[in-house]
Scaffold this motif. Structure first.
Motif, PDB file in Angstrom:
ATOM      1  N   ALA A   1      16.966  15.548  30.805  1.00  0.00           N
ATOM      2  CA  ALA A   1      15.791  14.680  30.731  1.00  0.00           C
ATOM      3  C   ALA A   1      15.523  14.011  32.078  1.00  0.00           C
ATOM      4  CB  ALA A   1      15.990  13.627  29.648  1.00  0.00           C
ATOM      5  N   LEU A   2      16.584  13.612  32.781  1.00  0.00           N
ATOM      6  CA  LEU A   2      16.408  12.992  34.102  1.00  0.00           C
ATOM      7  C   LEU A   2      15.846  13.986  35.107  1.00  0.00           C
ATOM      8  CD1 LEU A   2      17.159  10.054  35.215  1.00  0.00           C
ATOM      9  CD2 LEU A   2      17.872  10.579  32.883  1.00  0.00           C
ATOM     10  N   LEU A   3      16.314  15.218  35.060  1.00  0.00           N
ATOM     11  CA  LEU A   3      15.795  16.231  35.982  1.00  0.00           C
ATOM     12  C   LEU A   3      14.329  16.537  35.683  1.00  0.00           C
ATOM     13  CD1 LEU A   3      18.884  18.614  36.127  1.00  0.00           C
ATOM     14  CD2 LEU A   3      18.046  17.119  37.956  1.00  0.00           C
ATOM     15  N   ALA A   4      13.976  16.555  34.394  1.00  0.00           N
ATOM     16  CA  ALA A   4      12.574  16.768  34.037  1.00  0.00           C
ATOM     17  C   ALA A   4      11.712  15.608  34.527  1.00  0.00           C
ATOM     18  CB  ALA A   4      12.443  16.934  32.530  1.00  0.00           C
ATOM     19  N   LEU A   5      12.231  14.383  34.392  1.00  0.00           N
ATOM     20  CA  LEU A   5      11.499  13.217  34.878  1.00  0.00           C
ATOM     21  C   LEU A   5      11.349  13.266  36.395  1.00  0.00           C
ATOM     22  CD1 LEU A   5      10.158  10.497  34.330  1.00  0.00           C
ATOM     23  CD2 LEU A   5      12.432   9.434  34.428  1.00  0.00           C
ATOM     24  N   GLN A   6      12.393  13.688  37.085  1.00  0.00           N
ATOM     25  CA  GLN A   6      12.308  13.835  38.536  1.00  0.00           C
ATOM     26  C   GLN A   6      11.186  14.801  38.915  1.00  0.00           C
ATOM     27  OE1 GLN A   6      15.606  15.838  40.402  1.00  0.00           O
ATOM     28  NE2 GLN A   6      15.164  14.970  42.423  1.00  0.00           N
ATOM     29  N   ALA A   7      11.093  15.918  38.197  1.00  0.00           N
ATOM     30  CA  ALA A   7      10.049  16.892  38.494  1.00  0.00           C
ATOM     31  C   ALA A   7       8.659  16.304  38.246  1.00  0.00           C
ATOM     32  CB  ALA A   7      10.256  18.143  37.646  1.00  0.00           C
ATOM     33  N   ARG A   8       8.513  15.561  37.150  1.00  0.00           N
ATOM     34  CA  ARG A   8       7.210  14.944  36.848  1.00  0.00           C
ATOM     35  C   ARG A   8       6.832  13.922  37.901  1.00  0.00           C
ATOM     36  NH1 ARG A   8       7.042  12.002  31.536  1.00  0.00           N
ATOM     37  NH2 ARG A   8       4.782  12.056  31.864  1.00  0.00           N
ATOM     38  N   MET A   9       7.787  13.086  38.289  1.00  0.00           N
ATOM     39  CA  MET A   9       7.490  12.059  39.284  1.00  0.00           C
ATOM     40  C   MET A   9       7.240  12.685  40.655  1.00  0.00           C
ATOM     41  SD  MET A   9       9.939   8.827  38.324  1.00  0.00           S
ATOM     42  CE  MET A   9       9.312   7.596  37.193  1.00  0.00           C
ATOM     43  N   GLY A  10       8.049  13.673  40.999  1.00  0.00           N
ATOM     44  CA  GLY A  10       7.812  14.351  42.260  1.00  0.00           C
ATOM     45  C   GLY A  10       6.438  14.995  42.300  1.00  0.00           C
ATOM     46  N   GLY A  11       5.989  15.506  41.155  1.00  0.00           N
ATOM     47  CA  GLY A  11       4.661  16.087  41.082  1.00  0.00           C
ATOM     48  C   GLY A  11       3.550  15.073  41.283  1.00  0.00           C
ATOM     49  N   GLN A  12       3.843  13.813  41.074  1.00  0.00           N
ATOM     50  CA  GLN A  12       2.876  12.742  41.309  1.00  0.00           C
ATOM     51  C   GLN A  12       3.044  12.089  42.674  1.00  0.00           C
ATOM     52  OE1 GLN A  12       0.314  12.089  39.458  1.00  0.00           O
ATOM     53  NE2 GLN A  12       0.886  13.549  37.857  1.00  0.00           N
TER      54      GLN A  12
ATOM     55  N   VAL B   1      19.202  -1.715  39.064  1.00  0.00           N
ATOM     56  CA  VAL B   1      19.692  -0.542  38.341  1.00  0.00           C
ATOM     57  C   VAL B   1      19.177  -0.623  36.904  1.00  0.00           C
ATOM     58  CG1 VAL B   1      21.711   0.677  37.447  1.00  0.00           C
ATOM     59  CG2 VAL B   1      21.758  -0.320  39.755  1.00  0.00           C
ATOM     60  N   THR B   2      18.554   0.469  36.465  1.00  0.00           N
ATOM     61  CA  THR B   2      18.082   0.588  35.086  1.00  0.00           C
ATOM     62  C   THR B   2      18.962   1.575  34.342  1.00  0.00           C
ATOM     63  OG1 THR B   2      15.795   0.143  35.754  1.00  0.00           O
ATOM     64  CG2 THR B   2      16.117   1.210  33.635  1.00  0.00           C
ATOM     65  N   SER B   3      19.290   1.261  33.108  1.00  0.00           N
ATOM     66  CA  SER B   3      20.045   2.174  32.259  1.00  0.00           C
ATOM     67  C   SER B   3      19.073   3.055  31.478  1.00  0.00           C
ATOM     68  CB  SER B   3      20.943   1.407  31.283  1.00  0.00           C
ATOM     69  OG  SER B   3      21.453   2.276  30.286  1.00  0.00           O
ATOM     70  N   PHE B   4      19.173   4.351  31.667  1.00  0.00           N
ATOM     71  CA  PHE B   4      18.285   5.288  30.983  1.00  0.00           C
ATOM     72  C   PHE B   4      18.480   5.226  29.477  1.00  0.00           C
ATOM     73  CE2 PHE B   4      17.524   9.640  29.297  1.00  0.00           C
ATOM     74  CZ  PHE B   4      16.169   9.729  29.573  1.00  0.00           C
ATOM     75  N   GLU B   5      19.702   5.195  29.013  1.00  0.00           N
ATOM     76  CA  GLU B   5      19.964   5.192  27.578  1.00  0.00           C
ATOM     77  C   GLU B   5      19.797   3.814  26.955  1.00  0.00           C
ATOM     78  OE1 GLU B   5      22.400   8.585  29.317  1.00  0.00           O
ATOM     79  OE2 GLU B   5      22.178   6.442  29.781  1.00  0.00           O
ATOM     80  N   ARG B   6      20.185   2.768  27.662  1.00  0.00           N
ATOM     81  CA  ARG B   6      20.194   1.425  27.066  1.00  0.00           C
ATOM     82  C   ARG B   6      18.868   0.687  27.254  1.00  0.00           C
ATOM     83  NH1 ARG B   6      26.482  -0.504  27.740  1.00  0.00           N
ATOM     84  NH2 ARG B   6      27.364   1.568  28.159  1.00  0.00           N
TER      85      ARG B   6
ATOM     86  N   ARG C   1      25.222   9.788  29.547  1.00  0.00           N
ATOM     87  CA  ARG C   1      25.515  10.879  28.621  1.00  0.00           C
ATOM     88  C   ARG C   1      25.160  12.217  29.248  1.00  0.00           C
ATOM     89  NH1 ARG C   1      22.202   7.905  23.800  1.00  0.00           N
ATOM     90  NH2 ARG C   1      23.541   6.048  23.616  1.00  0.00           N
ATOM     91  N   PRO C   2      26.014  13.208  29.096  1.00  0.00           N
ATOM     92  CA  PRO C   2      25.717  14.530  29.675  1.00  0.00           C
ATOM     93  C   PRO C   2      24.385  15.094  29.214  1.00  0.00           C
ATOM     94  CG  PRO C   2      28.007  14.427  28.958  1.00  0.00           C
ATOM     95  CD  PRO C   2      27.356  13.175  28.459  1.00  0.00           C
ATOM     96  N   GLU C   3      24.018  14.834  27.959  1.00  0.00           N
ATOM     97  CA  GLU C   3      22.765  15.381  27.444  1.00  0.00           C
ATOM     98  C   GLU C   3      21.531  14.725  28.063  1.00  0.00           C
ATOM     99  OE1 GLU C   3      24.388  12.516  24.209  1.00  0.00           O
ATOM    100  OE2 GLU C   3      25.172  13.928  25.697  1.00  0.00           O
ATOM    101  N   SER C   4      21.711  13.599  28.778  1.00  0.00           N
ATOM    102  CA  SER C   4      20.584  12.939  29.439  1.00  0.00           C
ATOM    103  C   SER C   4      20.218  13.595  30.764  1.00  0.00           C
ATOM    104  CB  SER C   4      20.909  11.464  29.685  1.00  0.00           C
ATOM    105  OG  SER C   4      21.111  10.763  28.475  1.00  0.00           O
ATOM    106  N   ARG C   5      21.126  14.384  31.310  1.00  0.00           N
ATOM    107  CA  ARG C   5      20.891  14.969  32.633  1.00  0.00           C
ATOM    108  C   ARG C   5      19.600  15.790  32.662  1.00  0.00           C
ATOM    109  NH1 ARG C   5      24.829  15.727  36.445  1.00  0.00           N
ATOM    110  NH2 ARG C   5      26.388  15.509  34.769  1.00  0.00           N
TER     111      ARG C   5
ATOM    112  N   ILE D   1      29.023   6.193  34.514  1.00  0.00           N
ATOM    113  CA  ILE D   1      27.740   6.593  35.094  1.00  0.00           C
ATOM    114  C   ILE D   1      27.889   7.995  35.678  1.00  0.00           C
ATOM    115  CG2 ILE D   1      25.918   6.032  36.729  1.00  0.00           C
ATOM    116  CD1 ILE D   1      26.248   3.981  34.480  1.00  0.00           C
ATOM    117  N   LEU D   2      27.135   8.939  35.164  1.00  0.00           N
ATOM    118  CA  LEU D   2      27.253  10.337  35.579  1.00  0.00           C
ATOM    119  C   LEU D   2      26.284  10.721  36.687  1.00  0.00           C
ATOM    120  CD1 LEU D   2      27.641  12.043  32.081  1.00  0.00           C
ATOM    121  CD2 LEU D   2      29.427  11.244  33.655  1.00  0.00           C
TER     122      LEU D   2
END
Length: 423
Positions: free
Chosen positions: A159-170, A298-303, A153-157, A193-194
């Motif tokens: 959230a994924l970028l925020a998660l990337q930043a959090r994980m990169g910070g760790q 592969v994990t589905s973020f939404e499902r 979903r486009p609206e998930s992008r 898959i977007l």
């Protein structure tokens, strides 16, 4: 007990309670020290959660198993029997103290302790598995080809970028992939898959049960004996531990409690500490006719589920159910995984001859395991690894090996048993 039995049991240095991947990895490490080790489990080796886990070496998972959004999800957890996170309403009274402790551990200070504790184990897990599998001649059981968290979903992008930043910070290695990169790497995935987050420092095991069997073979070659026996009770002795079995009893200089979701009672019996251990009932659906669909997990973020390519087909896994150890499995939750997969591939997955499974993930409310030595070294503890038992098994075995020798191990304070002494 007969004289011959007494003589035999007096020769046990370490009795390992639990023959899952953690128990067997520890048994092998202990045997390599020259210790006389025997393993006890009412099921065959690797028949519990070690048999049916997702097979993902999840070194990227450095955050607790839940966050504050669990409060908003509670009504759905109680009302939706097929939801990705399910709480059986009849189990709610017993589960609420655990959930309250979980929420307390999401406060800033304990949350940071959890993240630091998970990072410490996960950062060392891949190298520990490499050492262990190479030492037994089975490096091929682990595919170090990364994993993908995909979104549709486009609206998930965002959230994924925020998660990337959090994980990169760790310090978690993570790459953002656009749809084209996903299609190039996994062309059978749907064009829905977007994009996603790719974790290059992860991997997957081609057969988790084979991993346990390989560890057992290596341990037996060093004299480790496996007994299909249930350990019913235990008692501390001045020079060791006595264990009462379903048939007979044994004595050992040390005992290792590594029986996953069943570890709390024996831990309390021997150490006097009551651990807030609960079980997340996990389900999988194994598709034996599906080979070559995916190059990596592969994990589905939404499902909210994961698909892992294995030697025996494609494994769909990942739902969580809180319903305790006694309630019968609801295999409709396993079959729901096939329905969740529909639309993720260009052509739907073949579920012919599929097999469902349910097992128990041992989880503590701070998301950290117990890795410790107690009672003057007579009791060793390795349980409560939640979703990360397979990931952390090899490094846990190295730590237990040092604790069994009486060595101090830096960095294990987060996993001490006495963090629960206030409960």
């Amino acid at each position: 007990m007969s004289r011959s039995q007494s003589e035999r049991t007096a020769e046990i240095d370490v009795a390992v309670v639990g023959a899952g991947v953690i128990g067997m990895a520890c048994a092998l490490d202990l045997a390599r020290q020259g210790k006389r080790v025997q393993v006890f489990d009412p099921e065959g080796p690797g028949q519990g959660a070690s048999f049916g886990n997702a097979g993902h070496l999840a070194t990227e998972q450095v955050f607790p198993i839940a966050d504050l959004s669990i409060l908003k999800r509670l009504p759905a957890m109680l009302l939706d029997p097929m939801g990705p996170l399910r709480l059986d309403w009849t189990y709610l009274p017993r589960a609420m103290p655990w959930f309250i402790r979980l929420l307390l551990n999401l406060r800033p200070a304990p949350f940071q302790r959890t993240v630091a504790g998970l990072r410490a184990l996960n950062d060392a897990s891949l190298a520990a598995w490499q050492r262990l599998l190479q030492s037994i001649g089975h490096a091929g059981l682990l595919k170090e080809d990364g994993s993908l968290l995909a979104f549709e979903r486009p609206e998930s992008r965002e959230a994924l970028l925020a998660l990337q930043a959090r994980m990169g910070g760790q310090g978690v290695p993570v790459e953002y992939w656009e749809a084209g990169a996903v299609q190039a790497a996994a062309p059978q995935l749907s064009e829905r898959i977007l994009g996603g987050l790719f974790f290059p420092a992860t991997g997957h095991f081609i057969d988790p049960h084979r991993v346990v069997c390989a560890l057992l073979d290596a341990a037996e070659a060093l004299g480790v004996a496996f007994h299909r026996q249930r350990v019913i009770d235990g008692q501390l002795l001045p020079d060791g531990v006595a264990l009462r079995l379903g048939s007979g009893s044994v004595r050992a200089r040390q005992v290792l409690i590594a029986c996953g979701a069943h570890s709390a009672a024996m831990t309390e019996r021997l150490t006097g500490t009551r651990t807030p251990l609960d079980t997340e009932r996990g389900y999988h659906l194994m598709l034996p006719r599906e080979h070559g669909r995916l190059p990596f997990a592969v994990t589905s973020f939404e499902r909210k589920f994961i698909m892992t390519p294995m030697e025996g087909g494609l494994r769909l896994a990942g739902t969580v159910e809180f319903a305790g150890l006694e309630k019968p499995a609801n295999m409709a939750r396993a079959w729901q995984l096939h329905r969740l997969s529909q639309g993720l591939f260009r052509h739907d997955l073949d579920a012919e001859a599929a097999s469902p499974w349910m097992g128990f993930r041992p989880s503590l409310p701070d998301s950290l395991p117990v890795i410790d030595r107690a009672c003057g070294g007579r009791v060793l503890l390795a349980f409560g690894h939640q979703h990360l038992g397979l990931t952390q098994a090899a490094i846990t075995a190295e730590h237990i090996g040092r604790l069994a020798r009486g060595q101090a191990v830096d960095g294990l304070d987060a996993y001490r048993l006495d963090r629960f002494c206030w409960t």
